[in-house]
Design an enzyme around this catalytic site. Sequence first.
Site, PDB file in Angstrom:
ATOM      1  N   SER A   1       0.806  -1.224   0.000  1.00  0.00           N
ATOM      2  CA  SER A   1       0.000   0.000   0.000  1.00  0.00           C
ATOM      3  C   SER A   1       0.834   1.265   0.000  1.00  0.00           C
ATOM      4  O   SER A   1       0.381   2.312  -0.468  1.00  0.00           O
ATOM      5  CB  SER A   1      -0.933   0.007   1.214  1.00  0.00           C
TER       6      SER A   1
ATOM      7  N   HIS B   1      -0.348   6.430   5.921  1.00  0.00           N
ATOM      8  CA  HIS B   1       0.061   6.138   4.553  1.00  0.00           C
ATOM      9  C   HIS B   1       0.416   7.441   3.833  1.00  0.00           C
ATOM     10  O   HIS B   1       0.087   8.528   4.304  1.00  0.00           O
ATOM     11  CB  HIS B   1      -1.067   5.417   3.796  1.00  0.00           C
TER      12      HIS B   1
END
Length: 253
Positions: A10, A235
Amino acid sequence: MSRYVALGSSMAAGPGIRPRATGSPRRAGRSQRNYPHLVAARLGLDLVDVTYSGATTAHILTEPQHGEPPQISALDGTEELVTITIGGNDVGYVPMLAVAGLPHMLRAVPLIGGLLRAQVDRSARDAALRQVGAALETVGREVRARSPHARVCFVDYLTLLPPAGTPAPPLSDADADTGRHIADALERATAEAAAATGCQVVKVAEPSRAHHAWSQDPWTTTTGLPLPGRPAPLHPNAAGMSAVADLVVAQVS
């Protein structure tokens, strides 16, 4: 047009950064504005992006993921460029930080508390870190073997946490220190694997230290709940993906 294959988890896929890559599996969390897409556009490369949220080194090498074949199967030997961002899920890096961001009282709840304590346990993370170096080296060797004419670049992780002594609420100082320890060890393991296998490393962690998730100009997001239309917690955000693309392009141009 020269071929570019992007492998990884990711941190390369870019979950929550709109728009989603056309035709990509929803579970992959693959953004049309992730660094592979930006690099391909800048360099005029034909991109094959098989990055997938939740991927481990095993998902690159041997294990299917949600019906998709191991990522390495995308390589056919004609590639000019291969990028690899992997290893964090092998050692539970983001899951550890996600648990650390939950109310501390949950660690005392029967059953679930034991699972949460195991996730933030430093000795458990160290045990995983002792294994990840060899796994990263295997990735490097196998990719080099399949793509002998390509430039193969490991791309390490954007810095998530502030330096020691700087608060990162809601994380405790101890949990933040464990997170920094994991990040530092993963950064070293990635560089060592690249050197051992004839690959290059694009150093992303170091130039992003001033752009940690709690900074005034973050390249990543902090803890929290996933929200539709927003980058996933812990993230890269769009600015971070753009910065990583700049670093990759600068190295391979």
